[in-house]
Write a protein that holds these residues in place. Structure first.
Motif, PDB file in Angstrom:
ATOM      1  N   GLY A 244       0.807  -1.211   0.000  1.00 46.02           N
ATOM      2  CA  GLY A 244       0.000   0.000   0.000  1.00 46.02           C
ATOM      3  C   GLY A 244       0.842   1.263   0.000  1.00 46.02           C
ATOM      4  N   GLY A 245       0.162   2.411   0.055  1.00 43.40           N
ATOM      5  CA  GLY A 245       0.830   3.702  -0.001  1.00 43.40           C
ATOM      6  C   GLY A 245       1.864   3.874   1.095  1.00 43.40           C
ATOM      7  N   GLY A 246       3.037   4.347   0.718  1.00 42.55           N
ATOM      8  CA  GLY A 246       4.089   4.621   1.688  1.00 42.55           C
ATOM      9  C   GLY A 246       4.922   3.423   2.066  1.00 42.55           C
ATOM     10  N   ALA A 247       4.601   2.232   1.528  1.00 38.47           N
ATOM     11  CA  ALA A 247       5.370   1.023   1.846  1.00 38.47           C
ATOM     12  C   ALA A 247       6.081   0.518   0.601  1.00 38.47           C
ATOM     13  N   ASP A 248       7.183  -0.213   0.819  1.00 33.61           N
ATOM     14  CA  ASP A 248       7.893  -0.797  -0.309  1.00 33.61           C
ATOM     15  C   ASP A 248       7.832  -2.318  -0.214  1.00 33.61           C
ATOM     16  N   SER A 249       8.655  -2.991  -1.008  1.00 31.78           N
ATOM     17  CA  SER A 249       8.594  -4.448  -1.092  1.00 31.78           C
ATOM     18  C   SER A 249       8.887  -5.146   0.227  1.00 31.78           C
ATOM     19  N   THR A 250       9.606  -4.481   1.131  1.00 28.77           N
ATOM     20  CA  THR A 250       9.933  -5.127   2.408  1.00 28.77           C
ATOM     21  C   THR A 250       8.703  -5.355   3.279  1.00 28.77           C
ATOM     22  N   TYR A 251       7.594  -4.737   2.921  1.00 28.70           N
ATOM     23  CA  TYR A 251       6.337  -4.968   3.642  1.00 28.70           C
ATOM     24  C   TYR A 251       5.967  -6.453   3.642  1.00 28.70           C
ATOM     25  N   TRP A 252       6.422  -7.183   2.596  1.00 21.25           N
ATOM     26  CA  TRP A 252       6.059  -8.583   2.420  1.00 21.25           C
ATOM     27  C   TRP A 252       7.186  -9.517   2.833  1.00 21.25           C
ATOM     28  N   LYS A 253       8.117  -9.067   3.648  1.00 18.02           N
ATOM     29  CA  LYS A 253       9.329  -9.839   3.908  1.00 18.02           C
ATOM     30  C   LYS A 253       9.060 -11.199   4.546  1.00 18.02           C
ATOM     31  N   ASP A 254       7.972 -11.345   5.286  1.00 18.55           N
ATOM     32  CA  ASP A 254       7.637 -12.639   5.890  1.00 18.55           C
ATOM     33  C   ASP A 254       6.717 -13.463   5.004  1.00 18.55           C
ATOM     34  N   ILE A 255       5.771 -12.794   4.357  1.00 19.08           N
ATOM     35  CA  ILE A 255       4.784 -13.505   3.544  1.00 19.08           C
ATOM     36  C   ILE A 255       5.393 -14.052   2.257  1.00 19.08           C
ATOM     37  N   ALA A 256       6.303 -13.297   1.625  1.00 18.39           N
ATOM     38  CA  ALA A 256       6.863 -13.726   0.332  1.00 18.39           C
ATOM     39  C   ALA A 256       7.524 -15.100   0.406  1.00 18.39           C
ATOM     40  N   PRO A 257       8.468 -15.337   1.317  1.00 19.21           N
ATOM     41  CA  PRO A 257       9.094 -16.673   1.352  1.00 19.21           C
ATOM     42  C   PRO A 257       8.124 -17.755   1.789  1.00 19.21           C
ATOM     43  N   ALA A 258       7.163 -17.403   2.642  1.00 16.58           N
ATOM     44  CA  ALA A 258       6.182 -18.400   3.083  1.00 16.58           C
ATOM     45  C   ALA A 258       5.336 -18.871   1.903  1.00 16.58           C
ATOM     46  N   LEU A 259       4.921 -17.940   1.041  1.00 14.73           N
ATOM     47  CA  LEU A 259       4.122 -18.313  -0.124  1.00 14.73           C
ATOM     48  C   LEU A 259       4.949 -19.101  -1.137  1.00 14.73           C
TER      49      LEU A 259
END
Length: 322
Positions: free
Chosen positions: A101-116
């Motif tokens: 979302g607004g104001g966030a970058d790719s690191t927002y997903w740092k836990d979800i990305a590897p889990a998926l």
């Protein structure tokens, strides 16, 4: 006991105020959410950088092969003169594309990305929108069509012709226009407390714009952080952009799951919170291939407060469209 909200989350909420019509009062003063306090300080796939190669036919430079599988790590892809950072965890198609979302970058997903990546075997792609993370800043007002161009250029360069978008907050607007322009590339979407067209009636747009005018004016001349600069860029054309967005229709052939937060982006404004919930319900009822899931006990930051729920819904969508 509720832990103290980190500064990164407070800055993100600052940008969400206009970008996703978040809480109208106090956010720019630094009010954060009372949910998860997990920080976003690293990314699971930023270990390598691919060299860009020219694509004369498109008039732009791209990284990666449209037909081959991209390597793990960071791919700097150029769209109309500015570089956008795409981070890849290799896997099979459909690719899962996580858009913060607004104001966030790719690191927002740092836990979800590897889990998926582990649970689905799919390629997982995150990216930094213009002005965020490792991507170049672009002067002038923020335009959703430019964001769609960045996303499509990157996915095409990476060979991701079959994708499931996971879009949080402001990214719902990018997802909507992407779905309209590239329905053949978008197999499905999970819209996480996302900004949806039905919310933006004229009265709601006017309320948000008026409520934030003084706060946005106060930032001008003092915008030193990336989220603040994004906030100002979005605010510049907020009214006309969202009047147009209100008329945008999601293609009925593209399935979507809507995940609604418990608090909405308006934890202190009951009328706006209800309008947000009504928009999610209206959007879901417009086609039989859309589903609404409520994330209990969550703030607007559902991916941080209930990552397991988000992962389960993404896994279900990937299975449904594979």
């Amino acid at each position: 006991m509720t832990a103290k909200t980190p500064a990164s989350a407070k800055l993100r909420r600052t940008a969400i105020t206009v970008a996703a019509a978040a809480a109208l009062t106090g956010v720019l003063a630094g009010c954060g959410h009372s949910g998860s306090t997990r920080s976003a300080s690293s990314h699971p796939a930023t270990t390598s950088s691919a060299a860009a190669k020219a694509d004369p036919a498109a008039g732009r430079s791209t990284t990666g092969s449209p037909t081959g599988s991209p390597s793990a790590g960071t791919h700097m892809i150029t769209d109309h003169g500015h570089k956008v950072a795409f981070h890849v965890i290799p896997g099979s198609l459909p690719a899962i594309v996580l858009d913060a979302g607004g104001g966030a970058d790719s690191t927002y997903w740092k836990d979800i990305a590897p889990a998926l990546a582990k649970s689905t075997g799919s390629e997982v792609i995150t990216y930094d929108r213009e002005g965020m993370g490792a991507s170049d800043e672009v002067p002038g007002p923020w335009k959703v069509q430019n964001a769609v161009s960045d996303l499509e250029t990157g996915l095409t360069a990476l060979g991701a012709h079959h994708v499931v978008l996971v879009s949080h907050s402001e990214a719902g607007e990018i997802a909507t226009y992407f779905a309209r322009q590239y329905p053949g590339q978008l197999s499905g979407a999970v819209l996480v407390d996302a900004s949806l067209p039905p919310f933006y009636a004229d009265a709601e747009i006017a309320r948000v714009a008026a409520a934030n005018q003084a706060q946005v004016s106060a930032l001008k001349g003092h915008a030193t952080t990336k989220p603040e600069r994004q906030l100002l860029a979005v605010a510049a054309d907020y009214v006309p952009e969202h009047k147009a967005y209100h008329k945008a229709a999601w293609p009925t052939g593209v399935p979507a799951t809507v995940i609604a937060s418990a608090q909405t982006p308006f934890p202190t404004s009951a009328p706006d919170a209800q309008a947000w919930r009504d928009a999610e319900a209206t959007f879901t009822k417009e086609a039989p291939n859309r589903h609404l899931v409520t994330a209990a006990h969550t703030s607007h930051d559902v991916p941080l407060d209930a990552p397991g729920l988000v992962e389960a819904q993404v896994e279900a969508m990937v299975k449904a469209v594979s």
